[in-house]
Design a protein around this motif. Structure first.
Motif, mmCIF file in Angstrom:
data_model
loop_
_atom_site.group_PDB
_atom_site.id
_atom_site.type_symbol
_atom_site.label_atom_id
_atom_site.label_comp_id
_atom_site.label_asym_id
_atom_site.label_seq_id
_atom_site.Cartn_x
_atom_site.Cartn_y
_atom_site.Cartn_z
ATOM 1 N N ALA A 156 0.834 -1.197 0.000
ATOM 2 C CA ALA A 156 0.000 0.000 0.000
ATOM 3 C C ALA A 156 0.871 1.251 0.000
ATOM 4 N N GLY A 157 0.617 2.123 -0.944
ATOM 5 C CA GLY A 157 1.347 3.377 -1.038
ATOM 6 C C GLY A 157 0.575 4.509 -0.384
ATOM 7 N N LEU A 158 1.244 5.610 -0.196
ATOM 8 C CA LEU A 158 0.659 6.766 0.473
ATOM 9 C C LEU A 158 -0.609 7.253 -0.217
ATOM 10 N N HIS A 159 -0.576 7.449 -1.511
ATOM 11 C CA HIS A 159 -1.707 8.076 -2.193
ATOM 12 C C HIS A 159 -2.968 7.213 -2.158
ATOM 13 N N GLU A 160 -2.831 5.912 -2.376
ATOM 14 C CA GLU A 160 -3.994 5.030 -2.344
ATOM 15 C C GLU A 160 -4.617 4.998 -0.950
ATOM 16 N N LEU A 161 -3.766 4.829 0.066
ATOM 17 C CA LEU A 161 -4.260 4.801 1.441
ATOM 18 C C LEU A 161 -4.812 6.155 1.868
ATOM 19 N N TYR A 162 -4.117 7.215 1.521
ATOM 20 C CA TYR A 162 -4.527 8.554 1.935
ATOM 21 C C TYR A 162 -5.925 8.886 1.423
ATOM 22 N N ARG A 163 -6.210 8.532 0.178
ATOM 23 C CA ARG A 163 -7.528 8.799 -0.399
ATOM 24 C C ARG A 163 -8.622 8.119 0.421
ATOM 25 N N LEU A 164 -8.426 6.846 0.767
ATOM 26 C CA LEU A 164 -9.421 6.122 1.564
ATOM 27 C C LEU A 164 -9.515 6.645 2.988
ATOM 28 N N VAL A 165 -8.368 6.902 3.615
ATOM 29 C CA VAL A 165 -8.362 7.412 4.989
ATOM 30 C C VAL A 165 -9.105 8.744 5.056
#
Length: 132
Positions: A100-109
């Motif tokens: 999991a990268g920052l951008h994918e996780l950040y969008r969901l978080v």
């Protein structure tokens, strides 16, 4: 956000460090999120600095190990493999492929935790400008 400001949100990680892209945890911390493992959460609860996590990030292979909470359920983002997530758990709010990268996780978080979500992190910048 400076280093002296308190962390706004606590996210518990039920996954191996290899399930994240390099520096993802560090960057989340700089954005005001603290990603801790379950043992660190227990220590924080013992100190009275955190009653319950805001979110859990769980490897799909560890879903059975996530404890049930009393009160409202803590939302879960699943880290999945090639085939995605199987099974129905009402706590699951989204899934991201490993690592999991920052951008994918950040969008969901952001979608789960924030009232006004952003899709990209804000970065402190200094741009010189001249006006005439």
């Amino acid at each position: 956000m400076s280093a002296s400001e308190p962390v706004r949100r606590v996210i518990v990680m039920h996954a191996a460090p290899e399930a994240f892209a390099p520096r993802t945890r560090l960057l989340f911390h700089k954005l005001g999120y603290s990603i801790v493992d379950p043992d660190e959460l227990v220590a924080m609860q013992g100190q009275g600095s955190c009653d319950r996590p805001d979110l859990r990030i769980v490897d799909e292979r560890s879903l059975g190990e996530v404890p049930e909470e009393s009160g409202p359920p803590v939302p879960i983002i699943v880290l999945s493999g090639r085939h995605g997530v199987t099974g129905a758990d009402p706590r699951i709010v989204g899934a991201v492929r490993r690592p999991a990268g920052l951008h994918e996780l950040y969008r969901l978080v952001q979608q789960v935790l924030e009232e006004t979500p952003r899709t990209s992190p804000r970065v402190a910048t200094h741009l010189p400008a001249h006006c005439h």
